[in-house]
Design a protein around this motif. Structure first.
Motif, mmCIF file in Angstrom:
data_model
loop_
_atom_site.group_PDB
_atom_site.id
_atom_site.type_symbol
_atom_site.label_atom_id
_atom_site.label_comp_id
_atom_site.label_asym_id
_atom_site.label_seq_id
_atom_site.Cartn_x
_atom_site.Cartn_y
_atom_site.Cartn_z
ATOM 1 N N SER A 1 0.704 -0.804 0.207
ATOM 2 C CA SER A 1 0.398 0.160 -0.115
ATOM 3 C C SER A 1 0.642 1.144 -0.152
ATOM 4 O O SER A 1 2.237 1.470 0.365
ATOM 5 C CB SER A 1 -0.754 0.191 1.256
ATOM 6 O OG SER A 1 -0.327 0.177 2.614
ATOM 7 N N GLY A 2 0.229 2.391 -0.136
ATOM 8 C CA GLY A 2 0.770 3.435 -0.705
ATOM 9 C C GLY A 2 1.304 4.477 -1.754
ATOM 10 O O GLY A 2 1.881 5.797 -1.945
ATOM 11 N N GLY A 3 0.944 3.459 -2.987
ATOM 12 C CA GLY A 3 1.019 4.297 -3.506
ATOM 13 C C GLY A 3 0.462 4.935 -3.875
ATOM 14 O O GLY A 3 -0.817 5.740 -2.848
ATOM 15 N N GLY A 4 0.547 6.240 -5.049
ATOM 16 C CA GLY A 4 -0.092 7.087 -5.672
ATOM 17 C C GLY A 4 0.167 7.806 -6.874
ATOM 18 O O GLY A 4 1.965 7.959 -7.027
ATOM 19 N N LEU A 5 0.165 8.949 -6.766
ATOM 20 C CA LEU A 5 1.000 10.316 -8.023
ATOM 21 C C LEU A 5 1.285 10.849 -7.275
ATOM 22 O O LEU A 5 0.466 11.780 -5.792
ATOM 23 C CB LEU A 5 -0.864 10.506 -8.734
ATOM 24 C CG LEU A 5 -0.086 11.751 -9.077
ATOM 25 C CD1 LEU A 5 0.776 11.426 -10.913
ATOM 26 C CD2 LEU A 5 -1.986 12.654 -10.014
ATOM 27 N N VAL A 6 2.070 11.092 -6.996
ATOM 28 C CA VAL A 6 3.655 12.119 -6.525
ATOM 29 C C VAL A 6 3.499 13.015 -8.045
ATOM 30 O O VAL A 6 4.190 11.942 -8.620
ATOM 31 C CB VAL A 6 4.154 11.810 -5.799
ATOM 32 C CG1 VAL A 6 5.357 10.731 -6.636
ATOM 33 C CG2 VAL A 6 4.852 12.901 -4.721
ATOM 34 N N GLN A 7 4.078 14.385 -7.461
ATOM 35 C CA GLN A 7 4.642 15.033 -8.463
ATOM 36 C C GLN A 7 6.060 15.285 -8.021
ATOM 37 O O GLN A 7 6.666 14.514 -7.581
ATOM 38 C CB GLN A 7 4.660 16.553 -8.045
ATOM 39 C CG GLN A 7 3.581 17.344 -8.378
ATOM 40 C CD GLN A 7 2.988 18.903 -8.092
ATOM 41 O OE1 GLN A 7 4.097 19.203 -7.316
ATOM 42 N NE2 GLN A 7 2.199 19.166 -8.488
ATOM 43 N N PRO A 8 7.404 15.226 -9.214
ATOM 44 C CA PRO A 8 8.672 15.640 -9.095
ATOM 45 C C PRO A 8 9.024 15.872 -8.359
ATOM 46 O O PRO A 8 8.815 17.210 -7.689
ATOM 47 C CB PRO A 8 8.797 15.545 -10.833
ATOM 48 C CG PRO A 8 7.938 15.180 -12.078
ATOM 49 C CD PRO A 8 7.104 15.922 -10.699
ATOM 50 N N GLY A 9 10.293 15.241 -7.551
ATOM 51 C CA GLY A 9 10.719 16.035 -6.084
ATOM 52 C C GLY A 9 10.024 16.046 -4.969
ATOM 53 O O GLY A 9 9.779 15.837 -4.186
ATOM 54 N N GLY A 10 8.692 14.787 -5.181
ATOM 55 C CA GLY A 10 8.593 14.481 -3.995
ATOM 56 C C GLY A 10 8.922 13.395 -3.542
ATOM 57 O O GLY A 10 9.461 12.814 -3.717
ATOM 58 N N SER A 11 7.686 12.807 -2.253
ATOM 59 C CA SER A 11 8.183 11.340 -1.354
ATOM 60 C C SER A 11 6.611 10.466 -1.168
ATOM 61 O O SER A 11 5.632 11.334 -0.561
ATOM 62 C CB SER A 11 8.849 12.182 -0.325
ATOM 63 O OG SER A 11 9.498 12.974 -0.132
ATOM 64 N N LEU A 12 7.502 9.900 -1.337
ATOM 65 C CA LEU A 12 5.864 8.695 -0.917
ATOM 66 C C LEU A 12 7.029 7.096 0.594
ATOM 67 O O LEU A 12 8.067 7.236 0.158
ATOM 68 C CB LEU A 12 5.218 7.898 -2.190
ATOM 69 C CG LEU A 12 4.626 8.105 -3.220
ATOM 70 C CD1 LEU A 12 3.997 7.577 -3.681
ATOM 71 C CD2 LEU A 12 3.665 8.745 -1.455
ATOM 72 N N THR A 13 6.038 7.338 0.861
ATOM 73 C CA THR A 13 6.187 5.436 1.392
ATOM 74 C C THR A 13 5.467 4.376 1.614
ATOM 75 O O THR A 13 4.367 4.615 2.054
ATOM 76 C CB THR A 13 6.182 5.896 3.324
ATOM 77 O OG1 THR A 13 7.119 6.915 3.410
ATOM 78 C CG2 THR A 13 6.909 4.712 4.041
ATOM 79 N N LEU A 14 6.289 3.636 1.318
ATOM 80 C CA LEU A 14 4.945 2.110 0.890
ATOM 81 C C LEU A 14 5.382 1.059 1.588
ATOM 82 O O LEU A 14 6.014 1.596 2.473
ATOM 83 C CB LEU A 14 5.973 1.644 -0.254
ATOM 84 C CG LEU A 14 5.987 2.674 -1.869
ATOM 85 C CD1 LEU A 14 6.657 1.266 -2.680
ATOM 86 C CD2 LEU A 14 4.111 2.707 -2.297
ATOM 87 N N SER A 15 4.544 0.518 2.043
ATOM 88 C CA SER A 15 4.349 0.048 2.686
ATOM 89 C C SER A 15 3.529 -2.024 2.421
ATOM 90 O O SER A 15 3.612 -1.747 1.525
ATOM 91 C CB SER A 15 2.960 -0.449 4.138
ATOM 92 O OG SER A 15 3.755 1.010 4.840
ATOM 93 N N CYS A 16 4.430 -2.704 2.901
ATOM 94 C CA CYS A 16 4.259 -4.233 3.235
ATOM 95 C C CYS A 16 3.477 -4.937 4.774
ATOM 96 O O CYS A 16 4.613 -5.206 4.693
ATOM 97 C CB CYS A 16 4.944 -4.857 2.015
ATOM 98 S SG CYS A 16 5.321 -6.591 1.849
ATOM 99 N N THR A 17 2.309 -5.401 4.339
ATOM 100 C CA THR A 17 2.295 -6.221 5.318
ATOM 101 C C THR A 17 1.931 -7.377 5.003
ATOM 102 O O THR A 17 1.265 -7.815 4.149
ATOM 103 C CB THR A 17 0.689 -4.916 5.982
ATOM 104 O OG1 THR A 17 1.226 -3.947 6.415
ATOM 105 C CG2 THR A 17 0.462 -5.413 7.450
ATOM 106 N N ALA A 18 2.472 -8.026 6.150
ATOM 107 C CA ALA A 18 2.204 -9.663 5.549
ATOM 108 C C ALA A 18 1.586 -10.107 6.620
ATOM 109 O O ALA A 18 1.367 -9.809 7.776
ATOM 110 C CB ALA A 18 3.927 -10.948 6.201
#
Length: 117
Positions: free
Chosen positions: A7-24
């Motif tokens: 989870s955590g994906g999406g649309l972000v502008q260049p230079g931006g940040s995101l944090t993806l998560s992976c839950t088991a």
């Protein structure tokens, strides 16, 4: 059967940040090598970051210094922190776990990251 859910994906502008998560769904990350891969449209799936379970991490040259892989075993959740994102980072990102004892490999279904203005 253990399942991984990103989870955590999406649309972000260049230079931006995101944090993806992976839950088991189970305690699979203990004793496993953990990795994040990504697959851009029309391209092969490539390794982005690897965590060997003993505190050592390695990264693809294209993301080193911008991405950080981590694990919270108490939450059965792995993370991929991404900063200074660029359009070439656009891809579906997949979580992967390789259990060292059972030799089983687990994949999530992926989460899409789109970097665009």
């Amino acid at each position: 059967q253990v399942q991984l859910v990103e989870s955590g994906g999406g649309l972000v502008q260049p230079g931006g940040s995101l944090t993806l998560s992976c839950t088991a769904s189970g305690n699979i990350f203990t004793g496993s090598m953990l990795a994040w891969y990504r697959q851009a449209p029309g391209k092969q799936r490539d390794l982005v970051a690897l965590f060997n379970g003993f505190g050592s991490a390695d990264y693809a040259d294209s993301v080193r210094g911008r991405f950080t892989i981590s694990l919270d075993a108490s939450k059965n959740t792995a993370y991929l922190q991404m900063k200074s994102l660029q359009p070439e980072d656009t891809a579906v990102y997949y979580c992967n776990a390789f259990h060292l004892t059972s030799r089983m490999t687990y994949w999530g279904k992926g989460t899409l990251v789109t970097v665009s203005s």
